[in-house]
Design a protein around this motif. Structure first.
Motif, PDB file in Angstrom:
ATOM      1  N   GLU A 156      56.014  53.711  21.720  1.00 29.67           N
ATOM      2  CA  GLU A 156      57.361  53.137  21.791  1.00 29.67           C
ATOM      3  C   GLU A 156      57.661  52.211  20.618  1.00 29.67           C
ATOM      4  N   GLY A 157      56.613  51.730  20.005  1.00 21.95           N
ATOM      5  CA  GLY A 157      56.827  50.811  18.893  1.00 21.95           C
ATOM      6  C   GLY A 157      57.323  49.462  19.335  1.00 21.95           C
ATOM      7  N   THR A 158      57.048  49.132  20.576  1.00 24.34           N
ATOM      8  CA  THR A 158      57.474  47.832  21.103  1.00 24.34           C
ATOM      9  C   THR A 158      56.273  47.079  21.660  1.00 24.34           C
ATOM     10  N   ALA A 159      56.459  45.804  21.819  1.00 24.92           N
ATOM     11  CA  ALA A 159      55.395  44.969  22.391  1.00 24.92           C
ATOM     12  C   ALA A 159      56.042  43.938  23.306  1.00 24.92           C
ATOM     13  N   GLY A 160      56.577  44.429  24.421  1.00 20.26           N
ATOM     14  CA  GLY A 160      57.223  43.541  25.373  1.00 20.26           C
ATOM     15  C   GLY A 160      56.257  42.535  25.967  1.00 20.26           C
ATOM     16  N   GLY A 161      56.784  41.383  26.359  1.00 22.64           N
ATOM     17  CA  GLY A 161      55.936  40.335  26.923  1.00 22.64           C
ATOM     18  C   GLY A 161      55.214  40.764  28.175  1.00 22.64           C
ATOM     19  N   GLY A 162      55.928  41.519  29.034  1.00 21.24           N
ATOM     20  CA  GLY A 162      55.306  41.966  30.276  1.00 21.24           C
ATOM     21  C   GLY A 162      54.149  42.918  30.027  1.00 21.24           C
ATOM     22  N   SER A 163      54.315  43.800  29.070  1.00 19.32           N
ATOM     23  CA  SER A 163      53.258  44.757  28.747  1.00 19.32           C
ATOM     24  C   SER A 163      52.030  44.050  28.190  1.00 19.32           C
ATOM     25  N   LEU A 164      52.277  43.120  27.294  1.00 13.10           N
ATOM     26  CA  LEU A 164      51.154  42.388  26.726  1.00 13.10           C
ATOM     27  C   LEU A 164      50.440  41.548  27.783  1.00 13.10           C
ATOM     28  N   GLU A 165      51.222  41.016  28.722  1.00 12.97           N
ATOM     29  CA  GLU A 165      50.622  40.229  29.800  1.00 12.97           C
ATOM     30  C   GLU A 165      49.728  41.113  30.668  1.00 12.97           C
ATOM     31  N   ALA A 166      50.223  42.315  30.995  1.00 11.85           N
ATOM     32  CA  ALA A 166      49.423  43.243  31.799  1.00 11.85           C
ATOM     33  C   ALA A 166      48.157  43.648  31.063  1.00 11.85           C
ATOM     34  N   LEU A 167      48.300  43.905  29.766  1.00  9.50           N
ATOM     35  CA  LEU A 167      47.153  44.285  28.956  1.00  9.50           C
ATOM     36  C   LEU A 167      46.136  43.143  28.898  1.00  9.50           C
ATOM     37  N   GLY A 168      46.622  41.940  28.735  1.00 10.54           N
ATOM     38  CA  GLY A 168      45.723  40.784  28.679  1.00 10.54           C
ATOM     39  C   GLY A 168      44.961  40.593  29.963  1.00 10.54           C
ATOM     40  N   ALA A 169      45.651  40.818  31.098  1.00  9.99           N
ATOM     41  CA  ALA A 169      44.987  40.666  32.390  1.00  9.99           C
ATOM     42  C   ALA A 169      43.865  41.674  32.555  1.00  9.99           C
ATOM     43  N   GLN A 170      44.117  42.923  32.144  1.00  7.52           N
ATOM     44  CA  GLN A 170      43.091  43.951  32.252  1.00  7.52           C
ATOM     45  C   GLN A 170      41.888  43.636  31.356  1.00  7.52           C
ATOM     46  N   LEU A 171      42.161  43.166  30.171  1.00  4.28           N
ATOM     47  CA  LEU A 171      41.066  42.849  29.256  1.00  4.28           C
ATOM     48  C   LEU A 171      40.267  41.642  29.740  1.00  4.28           C
ATOM     49  N   LYS A 172      40.934  40.692  30.398  1.00  2.12           N
ATOM     50  CA  LYS A 172      40.220  39.561  30.985  1.00  2.12           C
ATOM     51  C   LYS A 172      39.310  40.014  32.115  1.00  2.12           C
ATOM     52  N   THR A 173      39.786  41.016  32.857  1.00  4.69           N
ATOM     53  CA  THR A 173      38.953  41.578  33.917  1.00  4.69           C
ATOM     54  C   THR A 173      37.686  42.199  33.332  1.00  4.69           C
ATOM     55  N   LEU A 174      37.855  42.928  32.237  1.00  3.91           N
ATOM     56  CA  LEU A 174      36.699  43.519  31.560  1.00  3.91           C
ATOM     57  C   LEU A 174      35.750  42.434  31.049  1.00  3.91           C
ATOM     58  N   GLU A 175      36.318  41.363  30.533  1.00  2.14           N
ATOM     59  CA  GLU A 175      35.503  40.264  30.024  1.00  2.14           C
ATOM     60  C   GLU A 175      34.685  39.630  31.148  1.00  2.14           C
ATOM     61  N   ALA A 176      35.337  39.432  32.303  1.00  2.00           N
ATOM     62  CA  ALA A 176      34.643  38.848  33.456  1.00  2.00           C
ATOM     63  C   ALA A 176      33.552  39.780  33.966  1.00  2.00           C
ATOM     64  N   LEU A 177      33.836  41.097  33.997  1.00  2.00           N
ATOM     65  CA  LEU A 177      32.832  42.056  34.430  1.00  2.00           C
ATOM     66  C   LEU A 177      31.620  42.046  33.509  1.00  2.00           C
TER      67      LEU A 177
END
Length: 335
Positions: A156-177
């Motif tokens: 899409e060529g976009t980086a909406g705040g909500g998308s980045l927030e969702a992505l950050g949450a998933q990556l934090k989950t991976l970090e915790a795991l």
């Protein structure tokens, strides 16, 4: 090597019996009355229980009956000692009438432990396979979601705040795991060393509770903590890990979470009670087992908390009652 719980209200007898067990090459948990023995048994899950009958708060016979009625401890052999019971009790695996010969006691210890049921350990290639399967399943969900979000942002060529927030949450989950997996592996390899200091456990619990009040403000946090200090020798960093795991686990259901701290001259107990759904007996039995299928995430954190409690000389137990939520209890010795 096995873990043997020895309970007797006479200090001299308790020391003698414990020394015999240690001389046979086993670890010993000591209890000075029936209630303390019950708490330690639920927290540490010993391979064998040796108990006197005439004890304060809970007799040896009543302790036998509680153990036999417990889903987790019901098959643990019990050696009952008594000078007043002529023939023992049917709930006990074996009975010794006081006074008895030490050689007879040693023989019963060997026989009981040889016949005691044991959980099947993970060994060799089966361990590697189970561990690899657990890692794959644990990382698959959040990693897939993160990659999907990245691909969508690229297309899409976009980086909406909500998308980045969702992505950050998933990556934090991976970090915790990743962190949990590393720590669990170290605990399983027995390579974790505590750095204990004498400190006020009550202050420590308050600090962690205040932190989680800010993180989860929608939860109704309740506390029953003593006004005075509860001094104990513990590793602050590791105990923070234990408390954070239990508070996060309890707070995920919302509603009310009750935190209580109780102390006696020999034991300190921290209880965290949630208002979530009941746990089945099978779920309780498997709760602290690492790397089991479907157990990624929360179960691993509880395994870590349980092992860290064990390293402090205590243990972590759980009790779930219908309609009353689940209570996690950390039992720590003061000696």
């Amino acid at each position: 090597m096995s873990l043997v719980l020895v309970a007797d209200d006479e200090p001299a007898v308790l020391e003698v019996l414990s020394q015999v067990v240690e001389d046979l090459g086993h670890d010993v948990l000591q209890a000075r009355d029936g209630e303390e023995a019950w708490s330690l048994a639920r927290a540490r899950r010993p391979n064998l229980v040796v108990t006197d009958h005439m004890m304060p708060r809970l007799s040896g016979l009543d302790l036998c009956r509680r153990l036999r009625g417990d889903e987790v401890l019901g098959r643990v052999p019990i050696i009952l000692l008594s000078a007043v019971l002529p023939h023992g009790a049917p709930e006990a695996y074996a009975f010794l009438h006081k006074p008895f010969e030490i050689t007879d006691f040693e023989g019963l210890i060997r026989k009981a432990l040889a016949e005691a049921p044991r959980s099947k350990p993970l060994e060799g290639s089966s361990a590697v396979e189970a561990l690899g399967d657990w890692v794959a399943k644990g990382f698959q969900g959040p990693l897939s979601a993160a990659l999907t979000e990245v691909e969508r942002l690229r297309v899409e060529g976009t980086a909406g705040g909500g998308s980045l927030e969702a992505l950050g949450a998933q990556l934090k989950t991976l970090e915790a795991l990743t962190r949990d997996f590393r720590e669990a592996a170290q605990l399983a390899a027995r390579s974790v060393t505590l750095r204990p200091v004498v400190a006020d456990l009550g202050t420590h619990v308050r600090q962690r509770l205040d932190t989680w009040k800010q993180r989860l403000p929608a939860v109704e946090w309740m506390q029953e903590l003593p006004a005075g200090p509860v001094e104990l020798r513990f590793d602050p960093e590791r105990m923070q890990r234990v408390m954070d795991t239990l508070l996060e686990h309890a707070g995920r259901y919302g509603g009310e979470v009750k935190v209580a701290l109780e102390s006696t001259p020999s034991l300190v107990t921290v209880r965290v009670k949630d208002s979530g759904p009941d746990l089945s007996d099978e779920a309780v039995r498997e709760l602290f087992e690492p790397f089991r299928p479907g157990g990624a995430g929360g179960a691993l954190g509880l395994y870590i908390a349980s092992e860290l409690s064990r390293l402090h000389g205590g243990g972590l137990s759980v009790e779930s009652k219908k309609g009353q939520g689940t209570t996690y209890s950390v039992v720590l010795p003061r000696g």
